[in-house]
Design a protein around this motif. Sequence first.
Motif, PDB file in Angstrom:
ATOM      1  N   MET A 256     -12.499 -23.567 -21.162  1.00 58.88           N
ATOM      2  CA  MET A 256     -12.391 -22.137 -21.453  1.00 58.88           C
ATOM      3  C   MET A 256     -11.252 -21.563 -20.612  1.00 58.88           C
ATOM      4  O   MET A 256     -11.186 -21.804 -19.409  1.00 58.88           O
ATOM      5  N   THR A 257     -10.370 -20.781 -21.244  1.00 57.82           N
ATOM      6  CA  THR A 257      -9.287 -20.148 -20.503  1.00 57.82           C
ATOM      7  C   THR A 257      -9.757 -18.810 -19.978  1.00 57.82           C
ATOM      8  O   THR A 257     -10.505 -18.090 -20.642  1.00 57.82           O
ATOM      9  N   SER A 258      -9.348 -18.496 -18.772  1.00 59.42           N
ATOM     10  CA  SER A 258      -9.750 -17.216 -18.184  1.00 59.42           C
ATOM     11  C   SER A 258      -8.840 -16.118 -18.692  1.00 59.42           C
ATOM     12  O   SER A 258      -7.684 -16.347 -19.057  1.00 59.42           O
ATOM     13  N   ASN A 259      -9.383 -14.899 -18.707  1.00 56.20           N
ATOM     14  CA  ASN A 259      -8.589 -13.750 -19.095  1.00 56.20           C
ATOM     15  C   ASN A 259      -7.550 -13.470 -18.024  1.00 56.20           C
ATOM     16  O   ASN A 259      -7.820 -13.632 -16.828  1.00 56.20           O
ATOM     17  N   PRO A 260      -6.366 -13.049 -18.408  1.00 53.21           N
ATOM     18  CA  PRO A 260      -5.372 -12.703 -17.405  1.00 53.21           C
ATOM     19  C   PRO A 260      -5.840 -11.529 -16.570  1.00 53.21           C
ATOM     20  O   PRO A 260      -6.589 -10.669 -17.038  1.00 53.21           O
ATOM     21  N   ALA A 261      -5.408 -11.498 -15.321  1.00 59.52           N
ATOM     22  CA  ALA A 261      -5.809 -10.402 -14.437  1.00 59.52           C
ATOM     23  C   ALA A 261      -5.298  -9.082 -14.993  1.00 59.52           C
ATOM     24  O   ALA A 261      -4.194  -8.995 -15.524  1.00 59.52           O
ATOM     25  N   SER A 262      -6.138  -8.072 -14.886  1.00 60.19           N
ATOM     26  CA  SER A 262      -5.718  -6.758 -15.346  1.00 60.19           C
ATOM     27  C   SER A 262      -4.644  -6.221 -14.422  1.00 60.19           C
ATOM     28  O   SER A 262      -4.618  -6.537 -13.230  1.00 60.19           O
ATOM     29  N   PRO A 263      -3.712  -5.431 -14.954  1.00 67.41           N
ATOM     30  CA  PRO A 263      -2.632  -4.930 -14.106  1.00 67.41           C
ATOM     31  C   PRO A 263      -3.175  -4.007 -13.019  1.00 67.41           C
ATOM     32  O   PRO A 263      -4.209  -3.351 -13.182  1.00 67.41           O
ATOM     33  N   SER A 264      -2.460  -3.953 -11.914  1.00 66.47           N
ATOM     34  CA  SER A 264      -2.855  -3.076 -10.817  1.00 66.47           C
ATOM     35  C   SER A 264      -2.757  -1.626 -11.246  1.00 66.47           C
ATOM     36  O   SER A 264      -1.926  -1.253 -12.080  1.00 66.47           O
ATOM     37  N   LYS A 265      -3.600  -0.802 -10.667  1.00 67.08           N
ATOM     38  CA  LYS A 265      -3.446   0.631 -10.840  1.00 67.08           C
ATOM     39  C   LYS A 265      -2.164   1.071 -10.148  1.00 67.08           C
ATOM     40  O   LYS A 265      -1.740   0.500  -9.148  1.00 67.08           O
ATOM     41  N   VAL A 266      -1.570   2.129 -10.681  1.00 71.55           N
ATOM     42  CA  VAL A 266      -0.332   2.658 -10.128  1.00 71.55           C
ATOM     43  C   VAL A 266      -0.500   4.154  -9.880  1.00 71.55           C
ATOM     44  O   VAL A 266      -1.008   4.890 -10.741  1.00 71.55           O
ATOM     45  N   ALA A 267      -0.092   4.590  -8.701  1.00 72.34           N
ATOM     46  CA  ALA A 267      -0.147   6.003  -8.341  1.00 72.34           C
ATOM     47  C   ALA A 267       1.257   6.565  -8.219  1.00 72.34           C
ATOM     48  O   ALA A 267       2.212   5.842  -7.918  1.00 72.34           O
ATOM     49  N   LEU A 268       1.383   7.856  -8.432  1.00 79.07           N
ATOM     50  CA  LEU A 268       2.604   8.580  -8.121  1.00 79.07           C
ATOM     51  C   LEU A 268       2.242   9.666  -7.123  1.00 79.07           C
ATOM     52  O   LEU A 268       1.390  10.521  -7.401  1.00 79.07           O
ATOM     53  N   VAL A 269       2.857   9.618  -5.959  1.00 80.90           N
ATOM     54  CA  VAL A 269       2.560  10.539  -4.863  1.00 80.90           C
ATOM     55  C   VAL A 269       3.833  11.277  -4.497  1.00 80.90           C
ATOM     56  O   VAL A 269       4.849  10.649  -4.159  1.00 80.90           O
ATOM     57  N   THR A 270       3.818  12.595  -4.553  1.00 82.29           N
ATOM     58  CA  THR A 270       4.996  13.346  -4.121  1.00 82.29           C
ATOM     59  C   THR A 270       4.935  13.570  -2.606  1.00 82.29           C
ATOM     60  O   THR A 270       3.864  13.730  -2.027  1.00 82.29           O
ATOM     61  N   GLY A 271       6.107  13.558  -1.993  1.00 84.41           N
ATOM     62  CA  GLY A 271       6.168  13.749  -0.551  1.00 84.41           C
ATOM     63  C   GLY A 271       5.509  12.620   0.215  1.00 84.41           C
ATOM     64  O   GLY A 271       4.730  12.845   1.132  1.00 84.41           O
ATOM     65  N   GLY A 272       5.852  11.382  -0.141  1.00 91.27           N
ATOM     66  CA  GLY A 272       5.149  10.227   0.421  1.00 91.27           C
ATOM     67  C   GLY A 272       5.805   9.583   1.614  1.00 91.27           C
ATOM     68  O   GLY A 272       5.321   8.559   2.090  1.00 91.27           O
ATOM     69  N   SER A 273       6.876  10.156   2.140  1.00 92.99           N
ATOM     70  CA  SER A 273       7.596   9.493   3.227  1.00 92.99           C
ATOM     71  C   SER A 273       7.067   9.855   4.608  1.00 92.99           C
ATOM     72  O   SER A 273       7.466   9.244   5.598  1.00 92.99           O
ATOM     73  N   ARG A 274       6.169  10.827   4.694  1.00 90.70           N
ATOM     74  CA  ARG A 274       5.689  11.255   6.007  1.00 90.70           C
ATOM     75  C   ARG A 274       4.314  11.902   5.867  1.00 90.70           C
ATOM     76  O   ARG A 274       3.849  12.193   4.767  1.00 90.70           O
ATOM     77  N   GLY A 275       3.665  12.115   6.995  1.00 93.11           N
ATOM     78  CA  GLY A 275       2.449  12.904   7.057  1.00 93.11           C
ATOM     79  C   GLY A 275       1.349  12.450   6.127  1.00 93.11           C
ATOM     80  O   GLY A 275       1.030  11.254   6.024  1.00 93.11           O
ATOM     81  N   LEU A 276       0.766  13.409   5.434  1.00 88.78           N
ATOM     82  CA  LEU A 276      -0.382  13.123   4.567  1.00 88.78           C
ATOM     83  C   LEU A 276       0.012  12.233   3.395  1.00 88.78           C
ATOM     84  O   LEU A 276      -0.768  11.383   2.969  1.00 88.78           O
ATOM     85  N   GLY A 277       1.221  12.436   2.869  1.00 82.04           N
ATOM     86  CA  GLY A 277       1.658  11.603   1.759  1.00 82.04           C
ATOM     87  C   GLY A 277       1.799  10.149   2.159  1.00 82.04           C
ATOM     88  O   GLY A 277       1.381   9.245   1.435  1.00 82.04           O
ATOM     89  N   ARG A 278       2.397   9.920   3.319  1.00 75.63           N
ATOM     90  CA  ARG A 278       2.532   8.552   3.821  1.00 75.63           C
ATOM     91  C   ARG A 278       1.166   7.912   4.015  1.00 75.63           C
ATOM     92  O   ARG A 278       0.940   6.758   3.607  1.00 75.63           O
ATOM     93  N   SER A 279       0.238   8.645   4.631  1.00 75.83           N
ATOM     94  CA  SER A 279      -1.107   8.120   4.839  1.00 75.83           C
ATOM     95  C   SER A 279      -1.770   7.785   3.515  1.00 75.83           C
ATOM     96  O   SER A 279      -2.472   6.771   3.391  1.00 75.83           O
TER      97      SER A 279
END
Length: 257
Positions: free
Chosen positions: A1-24
Amino acid sequence: MTSNPASPSKVALVTGGSRGLGRSTVLALAERGVDTVFTYRANNAEAEKVVASVDGVGRRAVALQLDTGDTASFAGFVQRLRPVLDDLGSGRFDYLVNNAGTSHHASIEETTEDDFDALYRVHLKGVFFLTQSLLPLLNDGGRIINLSSGLARFAFPGSAPYASMKGAVEVLTRYLAKELGPRGITANVVAPGAIATDFSGGMVRDNPEVNRQIAGVTALGRVGQPDDIGPMIASLLSDANGWVNAQRIEVSGGMQI
């Protein structure tokens, strides 16, 4: 039996992600197996540090420059985003975190029209029209989190214009939840209290008197840290919280209760 391919990873879009709360938030999502596209306004060097940190835990992050107060740039941003999403998997994304923001401290009497307009462009107009621009790429069943502030609940003199924008974002979030419900998309607000970051020139982090004052009106007896917020946002985006919708969740350690 062949296994199902892994489902793709979830993807997020975060604005202001280079510092502070966005980075965290970006790093907390990576720890949960989520890849991220995040925006930064000017500091590419800090953005690349976040990319490297995400790579260090075995996930992928891509930094794209964007001024979230410049609505005329949004169409071009979407065009730059499309091939990035293709490279990450399905060409679409699952989570939108509208985090980017600027600070402002002045009384109502001292606030200029230019001050007010600058806040409006980033904190309300930008959130509205960037979300609108991204909806065709957001998967059905996706999630939207908009960042507000404890200042939309309690009042500190000098914060009226900023807090007013955040109050408007909270209303917008409820409308997003209502109008996007047929697509299975939820929309919620996360409202941090005072956090020790470089926001407002590092006022909470670097001013001992301000730090003590805030700690004294917070039930848990200290000011917040970025990692009090980012992991909470990541957890709210998990499958366990899929029935949470149109809610304002304050994350302030019990400030001003």
